[in-house]
Enzyme design. Sequence first.
Site, PDB file in Angstrom:
ATOM      1  CG  ASP A  14      -6.078 -83.917  30.869  1.00 37.11           C
ATOM      2  OD1 ASP A  14      -6.046 -82.679  30.763  1.00 37.11           O
ATOM      3  OD2 ASP A  14      -6.858 -84.516  31.621  1.00 37.11           O
ATOM      4  CG  ASP A  19      -6.909 -80.136  41.299  1.00 41.63           C
ATOM      5  OD1 ASP A  19      -7.608 -79.398  40.594  1.00 41.63           O
ATOM      6  OD2 ASP A  19      -5.703 -80.350  41.087  1.00 41.63           O
TER       7      ASP A  19
END
Length: 257
Positions: free
Chosen positions: A8, A129
Amino acid sequence: MEVIPAIDLLDGQCVRLYQGDYQRSEVFGENPVEMARRWEGEGATRLHLVDLDGAKQGKPANHSAIASIVKAVSIPVQVGGGLRDRAGIAQLLNLGVQRAIVGTIAVENPELVEELCQEFPDQIVVGIDARNGQVATRGWLETSQVSAIELAKKMEDIGAAAIIYTDIHRDGTLAGPNLEALRELSRAIALPIIASGGVSSLTDLLSLLALESQGVCGAIVGRALYTGDIDLAEAVRAVGQGRWQDVPPDSGFSTFA
């Protein structure tokens, strides 16, 4: 089943967020390229990159780091975060990224996603998500009224290559994956599913491996790798690196390799 390390990117560094909260980020490395090489060296056959700056800003923001990683490793790289128009996605794929992950536009502009799936076959993956079963968008800062299963069905119909399912409440928590939600999703669609969020141990990976026959063909692992709770080389040996092109044609779901 493929174990996929997550990198990330935030301000050019490798970080992990807690439940998607940008205010609760932890830096795990200042050199993403070095991290990518490490995971490849430990047996990864794919990397999952998330442009957190891009997700927040609505446009890709870490092109330099992504391009450097793609050049530094020989394994496929998939990237998500801030990909909300054709130009941004095409630019990313031109860098050598194998697959682009879209999320927000799957909810807000499914017609564009359908066009992208036709233009870039097998290169468009949809990231779903979910927060309490509802799809979150715009870097997880907003929650839509669309259910995860409803969106997955729609994306299957328009030609998405696969679904990456993330349970936001599990992400970055080491609380374990949401197995029931994954089972429910696998019953609803025939696309390959990549599980993400909460994977904390080899036991969690083995639990996901039990769902492989139902279409859960990969697991993205983040924080647990960086904290040492999961040893990547050990995980690769334990669950194998099943490749989606090896899935039998009568298994009931499409290939993703």
